[in-house]
Design a protein around this motif. Structure first.
Motif, PDB file in Angstrom:
ATOM      1  N   SER A  42      -1.446   4.169  -7.374  1.00 59.46           N
ATOM      2  CA  SER A  42      -1.311   2.801  -7.907  1.00 59.46           C
ATOM      3  C   SER A  42      -2.611   2.256  -7.505  1.00 59.46           C
ATOM      4  CB  SER A  42      -0.341   2.113  -7.394  1.00 59.46           C
ATOM      5  OG  SER A  42       0.861   2.524  -7.656  1.00 59.46           O
ATOM      6  N   ARG A  43      -3.275   2.573  -6.259  1.00 61.08           N
ATOM      7  CA  ARG A  43      -4.512   1.720  -6.039  1.00 61.08           C
ATOM      8  C   ARG A  43      -5.474   2.882  -5.240  1.00 61.08           C
ATOM      9  NH1 ARG A  43      -0.366   0.602  -3.711  1.00 61.08           N
ATOM     10  NH2 ARG A  43      -0.146  -0.780  -5.295  1.00 61.08           N
ATOM     11  N   LEU A  48       0.878  -1.480   0.199  1.00 58.58           N
ATOM     12  CA  LEU A  48      -0.012  -0.047   0.059  1.00 58.58           C
ATOM     13  C   LEU A  48       0.921   1.334   0.079  1.00 58.58           C
ATOM     14  CD1 LEU A  48      -2.762  -0.956   2.294  1.00 58.58           C
ATOM     15  CD2 LEU A  48      -2.760  -1.264   0.185  1.00 58.58           C
ATOM     16  N   GLY A  49       2.030   1.015   0.409  1.00 58.61           N
ATOM     17  CA  GLY A  49       3.103   2.396   0.268  1.00 58.61           C
ATOM     18  C   GLY A  49       2.379   3.573   1.384  1.00 58.61           C
ATOM     19  N   ARG A  50       2.759   4.709   0.579  1.00 57.71           N
ATOM     20  CA  ARG A  50       2.242   5.925   1.341  1.00 57.71           C
ATOM     21  C   ARG A  50       0.789   6.156   1.041  1.00 57.71           C
ATOM     22  NH1 ARG A  50       5.083   9.194  -1.313  1.00 57.71           N
ATOM     23  NH2 ARG A  50       6.764   9.514   0.295  1.00 57.71           N
ATOM     24  N   VAL A  51       0.094   6.331   2.002  1.00 61.33           N
ATOM     25  CA  VAL A  51      -1.413   6.376   2.212  1.00 61.33           C
ATOM     26  C   VAL A  51      -1.955   7.742   2.311  1.00 61.33           C
ATOM     27  CG1 VAL A  51      -3.478   5.478   3.153  1.00 61.33           C
ATOM     28  CG2 VAL A  51      -1.574   3.901   2.665  1.00 61.33           C
ATOM     29  N   LEU A  52      -3.083   8.005   1.485  1.00 61.70           N
ATOM     30  CA  LEU A  52      -3.846   9.276   1.755  1.00 61.70           C
ATOM     31  C   LEU A  52      -5.291   8.961   1.960  1.00 61.70           C
ATOM     32  CD1 LEU A  52      -4.238  12.327   1.962  1.00 61.70           C
ATOM     33  CD2 LEU A  52      -4.295  12.076  -0.533  1.00 61.70           C
ATOM     34  N   VAL A  53      -5.889   9.050   2.818  1.00 63.87           N
ATOM     35  CA  VAL A  53      -7.166   8.997   3.230  1.00 63.87           C
ATOM     36  C   VAL A  53      -8.028  10.248   3.144  1.00 63.87           C
ATOM     37  CG1 VAL A  53      -8.929   8.326   5.028  1.00 63.87           C
ATOM     38  CG2 VAL A  53      -6.724   7.071   5.054  1.00 63.87           C
ATOM     39  N   ILE A  54      -8.919  10.436   2.331  1.00 61.96           N
ATOM     40  CA  ILE A  54      -9.604  11.762   2.102  1.00 61.96           C
ATOM     41  C   ILE A  54     -10.990  11.540   2.586  1.00 61.96           C
ATOM     42  CG2 ILE A  54     -10.432  13.461   0.306  1.00 61.96           C
ATOM     43  CD1 ILE A  54      -8.508  12.555  -1.550  1.00 61.96           C
ATOM     44  N   ALA A  55     -11.473  12.514   3.752  1.00 63.79           N
ATOM     45  CA  ALA A  55     -12.558  12.397   4.513  1.00 63.79           C
ATOM     46  C   ALA A  55     -13.338  13.648   4.056  1.00 63.79           C
ATOM     47  CB  ALA A  55     -12.414  12.221   5.793  1.00 63.79           C
ATOM     48  N   PRO A  56     -14.584  13.935   3.756  1.00 68.41           N
ATOM     49  CA  PRO A  56     -15.602  14.788   3.576  1.00 68.41           C
ATOM     50  C   PRO A  56     -15.488  15.666   4.926  1.00 68.41           C
ATOM     51  CG  PRO A  56     -16.625  13.028   2.610  1.00 68.41           C
ATOM     52  CD  PRO A  56     -15.506  12.513   3.503  1.00 68.41           C
ATOM     53  N   HIS A  57     -15.638  15.185   6.001  1.00 69.30           N
ATOM     54  CA  HIS A  57     -15.962  15.733   7.551  1.00 69.30           C
ATOM     55  C   HIS A  57     -14.740  14.910   8.321  1.00 69.30           C
ATOM     56  CE1 HIS A  57     -19.811  15.445   4.948  1.00 69.30           C
ATOM     57  NE2 HIS A  57     -19.424  16.690   5.086  1.00 69.30           N
TER      58      HIS A  57
END
Length: 230
Positions: free
Chosen positions: A141-142, A7-16
């Motif tokens: 990548s994913r 998964l490498g470096r991860v970014l979680v995008i959350a609306p709130h």
């Protein structure tokens, strides 16, 4: 427990604030424990008169505490208007998410589900997919979608898109971390049987886990994966 190196470096995008903990708090905590950089982007914040300055400040403090619990590497706050993203021009929303993805250069994205009932969730999904277009070698990548209690399951499936998880992450060792992180959102915790209760969050994790013979899991929908050469 298998590692999540791919998964490498991860970014979680959350609306709130709190969507990220509800959707993948256990996975975030596990990733952090395994040495990953875990970035979280909170797309919106409340503005008067719909939201008081005091309540916004409280949620911001709660978010900071929750992110410390799951050991987030960095929190990015975009400060777009909560419950009013439909008033933000699509070009601006796309550009803000595009700059974020360009800055973080994530290998893996976790996004809200396009079939969530909240319009902010739908718009953040769409803008994130624009930002993640595979137009260069550093595109993510994913891409996974997470489920958010009281949003993902309150629309009108099967008329609207249904969340059908096809990836399950074992969070048996980090479920309590997830529950503690959500408990840090004191203003958002509800009493069972409301869905945003500690009991409901744990119950969903147990159900997702039992579906694949695990003690606890978070379920995701894989949207896209690119198997690049090393």
């Amino acid at each position: 427990m298998g590692e999540l190196k791919h998964l490498g470096r991860v970014l979680v995008i959350a609306p709130h604030p709190d969507d990220e903990i509800l959707g993948c708090g256990g996975t975030m905590a596990r990733l952090a424990a395994e040495g990953h950089d875990v970035h979280v982007a909170i797309a919106t914040q409340g503005y008067p008169p719909a939201f008081s300055e005091e309540s916004v400040a409280q949620v911001r403090r709660e978010m900071t505490n929750a992110h410390e619990i799951v050991r987030v590497t960095k929190t990015h706050v975009l400060d777009l208007p909560a419950a009013a993203l439909d008033q933000v021009p699509a070009s601006e929303l796309n550009a803000r998410l595009g700059r974020l993805v360009e800055e973080v250069e994530p290998d893996t994205l976790f996004l809200p589900f396009v079939g969530d009932i909240h319009g902010d969730h739908q718009l953040i999904f769409l803008a994130s997919m624009v930002a993640a277009r595979p137009r260069h070698d550093k595109a993510p990548s994913r891409i996974f979608c997470y489920e958010t209690l009281s949003e993902t399951n309150w629309y009108a499936a099967p008329i609207t898109p249904a969340f059908v998880p096809n990836v399950f992450v074992d969070i048996a060792d980090t479920l309590q971390v997830k529950l503690d992180a959500f408990a840090a959102f004191e203003s958002q915790v509800r009493r069972f049987p409301e869905e945003r209760s500690i009991e409901a969050i744990e119950a969903l994790a147990r159900v997702r886990g039992a579906a694949v013979h695990l003690r606890a899991a978070e379920g995701f929908m894989l949207i896209r994966e690119i198997a690049r050469k090393a």
